[in-house]
Scaffold this motif. Structure first.
Motif, short mmCIF file in Angstrom:
data_model
loop_
_atom_site.label_atom_id
_atom_site.label_comp_id
_atom_site.label_asym_id
_atom_site.label_seq_id
_atom_site.Cartn_x
_atom_site.Cartn_y
_atom_site.Cartn_z
N CYS A 91 1.03 -0.97 -0.41
CA CYS A 91 -0.33 -0.27 0.17
C CYS A 91 1.05 1.01 -0.17
N HIS A 92 2.18 1.16 0.15
CA HIS A 92 3.30 2.18 -0.04
C HIS A 92 3.94 2.46 -1.07
N PHE A 93 4.15 1.46 -1.51
CA PHE A 93 5.29 1.42 -3.02
C PHE A 93 4.87 0.36 -3.87
N ILE A 94 5.57 0.85 -5.09
CA ILE A 94 5.19 -0.54 -5.90
C ILE A 94 6.88 -0.80 -6.08
N ASP A 102 2.68 2.05 -14.34
CA ASP A 102 2.71 0.88 -13.85
C ASP A 102 1.94 1.13 -12.78
N TYR A 103 1.12 2.33 -11.82
CA TYR A 103 0.09 2.38 -10.95
C TYR A 103 -0.67 2.06 -11.15
N PHE A 104 -1.47 2.67 -12.80
CA PHE A 104 -3.00 2.78 -12.81
C PHE A 104 -2.90 1.58 -13.46
N VAL A 105 -2.13 0.61 -14.10
CA VAL A 105 -2.31 -0.34 -14.17
C VAL A 105 -2.27 -1.94 -13.83
N ASN A 149 -3.25 -2.01 -8.88
CA ASN A 149 -4.86 -2.65 -7.93
C ASN A 149 -3.93 -4.33 -7.79
N GLU A 150 -3.89 -5.31 -8.91
CA GLU A 150 -3.87 -6.19 -8.40
C GLU A 150 -2.34 -6.76 -7.30
N ARG A 151 -1.68 -5.49 -7.41
CA ARG A 151 -0.49 -5.58 -6.72
C ARG A 151 -0.99 -5.80 -5.32
#
Length: 599
Positions: A334-337, A468-471, A474-476
């Motif tokens: 929830c804090h990073f990719i 990467d965030y918008f695509v 959610n899955e991550r």
């Protein structure tokens, strides 16, 4: 490995090389770019306004677009904050039954600071509940933080270019974008901290007592924003006050007035801490409450002074270094990719350069300031300078720099003393970005093309991050934000009412009871009267039931369908009800509501 992983290696090497080259140019005294016409290099005020507007629009876009769907669902802490805000707004009590608590204890040991909750009380009274409405506050304050950071940099650097770079970096920074798009209590801390710092810097600039008092009040409000502020803010204010007194930036009278203002604003929270840690009795009235925690988090948060201390200190220092450099891939998603850390993985060589300049070489005034800007600053503060004695504009610039140095020192001390994560260390990132700007400014003044190369590297990474965030975010993060569960719980309650039992799955869920509370607008008085916790003494009390909700399925849950019960099942649990007659299934993504067709 992904493209971003290869890119991080290359970009880190490039940033390290550029920083080293700038230092070498400085050491050799070949500061050719410093001798150029700075007036021509600096952009005009009108151009700066246009660029700033573009930056603010970008900041707004990446924080507001798809706010209710990315992240999809709600994380348990934001649902907890939202529910207590709803309970206080509509019923005048929190979920533990206390009227208007100064500090809602939420889970029992805290976990939801009062400022975020009470601002949401106001928004709920005005606009009602909902995911977007719950997240709108940190998103808007995140956008405002970009503008405040620009104002801070403009006061310190006296440069439109460098201030715009800092604002642009914060606008596209992975840490701040992610933070602004969901409603954890710590997520508004960059705004409250940034506002406090800005007011303090204005106090340094003007020498006016009332501005110092406004800054003190704002710092006191920070104490209501998040628990880590109760350590960072006092240490930071102590250090910067000593510095400013020694440099005659602030007078003793002004400091006394500011301290009194701080104490007055902080007083309600001080009473709450006295109730909880000094043995004062609870104070509960119809209009406000100073209630006790049901458990303490000190053992879970702070280091213990026993045989585990050396290993714990080593681990905290290691964790701090990772956070300051490449970022910690073990952080909650929830804090990073992964691949983007907090301030991008490759910026740390230049950030460290900026820290070195600020901490060790500040008195040499390495970052060049144009004669035109200095003259302007002299004119603006001539009257105030006479009030504080022989304080020069350069003394004030160094004091402004010291604000971030002391803030960084305070954050480092906190990180060493607690079991840290990104949310607990939330106050460290604004000073880190400030020192990144300082490092880029140093490079800019040595070789323009080097600075533009750094900016190009950052811009390309930002484009990759946004994609990467918008695509893929959610899955991550679906096990953290639990998409679909809240809607399923709401629908189950609509079907069952208060008469039929509702049995809920626990698969891939964390504290699902609080999502059920928020999505159903459940009566907090009824909740407090009927809740059964798994462990009343636990640091985070989790309900196993309340009202007609039961969290955890019976072994023979398929037999309950159509027998005065409604089920909330995960996708993998639906197989058990195949072939059950007179059964209706309503799908909400990963979760489904199952009930008898006659209901």
């Amino acid at each position: 490995m992904r493209i971003i992983d290869y890119y991080n290696y290359i970009a880190t090497a490039a940033c390290a090389f550029i920083g080293a080259a700038a230092v070498l140019i400085y050491k050799k005294g070949k500061n050719a770019d410093l001798d150029k016409d700075k007036k021509a290099a600096e952009i005009s005020a009108n151009a700066a306004r246009v660029i700033l507007l573009v930056i603010m629009l970008i900041a707004a876009a990446v924080r507001l677009i798809g706010l209710g769907s990315v992240p999809a669902g709600l994380q348990q802490d934001e649902a907890s904050l939202g529910y207590d805000a709803f309970a206080i707004a509509k019923y005048g009590v929190d979920r533990n039954g206390f009227p208007y608590p100064i500090y809602p204890i939420t889970w029992g040991c805290g976990g939801g600071s009062p400022l975020m909750i009470y601002i949401n009380v106001l928004t709920i009274k005005l606009f009602g509940t909902g995911v977007v409405k719950l997240r709108l506050l940190p998103a808007i304050l995140g956008i405002a933080t970009v503008y405040i950071f620009y104002l801070i940099l403009k006061e310190i650097t006296l440069s439109y270019k460098k201030s715009l770079f800092g604002a642009a970096f914060l606008a596209i920074c992975p840490w701040h974008i992610i933070l602004s798009r969901w409603s954890l209590d710590s997520n508004i801390m960059p705004f409250t901290l940034g506002l406090s710092v800005y007011l303090f810097i204005l106090g340094i600039k003007t020498g006016k007592t009332y501005i110092y008092c406004l800054s003190a009040a704002s710092y006191a409000v920070c104490m209501y924003s998040y628990g880590s502020a109760t350590i960072v803010v006092p240490v930071h204010l102590l250090l910067i006050s000593i510095y400013c007194l020694r440099k005659k930036i602030i007078s003793i009278k002004q400091l006394v007035m500011a301290v009194l203002t701080f104490v007055i604003v902080f007083a309600p929270l001080l009473v709450f801490y006295a109730v909880n840690y000094l043995g004062l009795p609870e104070i509960v009235t119809d209009s406000f409450s100073f209630n006790k925690f049901t458990a303490s988090r000190s053992g879970e948060v702070f280091l213990r002074f026993d045989s585990t201390l050396p290993a714990a200190l080593y681990e905290n220092i290691r964790q701090l270094l990772i956070t300051l450099t490449i970022g910690d891939n073990d952080e909650m998603l929830c804090h990073f990719i992964p691949g983007y850390a907090t301030l991008f993985e490759f910026t740390f060589p230049i950030t460290f350069l900026g820290i070195f300049l600020g901490v060790f070489l500040g008195k040499k005034d390495i970052v060049n300031k144009t004669s035109e800007n200095i003259a302007s600053a002299n004119k603006e503060s001539a009257e105030d300078t006479s009030k504080i004695g022989s304080v020069t504009d350069e003394d004030k610039r160094l004091a402004m720099d010291a604000v971030f140095v002391t803030l960084l020192i305070s954050c480092v001390l906190l990180a060493i003393g607690i079991r840290s994560d990104v949310s607990r260390m939330v106050m460290i990132f604004l000073p880190l970005i400030y020192f990144l700007v300082k490092g880029v400014s140093f490079i800019w003044d040595r070789k323009n093309t080097f600075a533009y190369a750094v900016m190009a590297v950052i811009l390309f990474a930002a484009v990759l991050f946004v994609k990467d965030y918008f695509v893929g975010f959610n899955e991550r993060a679906e096990n953290i934000f639990m998409p679909g569960y809240g809607e399923a719980a709401k629908r189950a309650y609509e079907i069952a009412g208060d008469e039929k039992e509702i049995y809920s799955t626990y698969e891939n869920l964390s504290a699902p009871f609080v999502l059920a509370l928020y999505y159903t607008d459940y009566d907090p008085v009824k909740f407090a009267d009927t809740v059964v916790y798994k462990d009343e003494t636990d640091e985070f009390r989790v309900a196993e039931s309340f009202g007609n909700f039961r969290f955890g399925l019976p072994e023979d849950y398929a037999d309950y369908v159509g027998k005065d019960a409604v089920l909330i099942l995960s996708g993998s649990e639906l197989e058990a009800i195949d072939g059950v007659p007179d059964c209706t299934v309503e799908n909400f993504g990963r979760y489904s509501v199952v009930y008898g067709s006659g209901e």
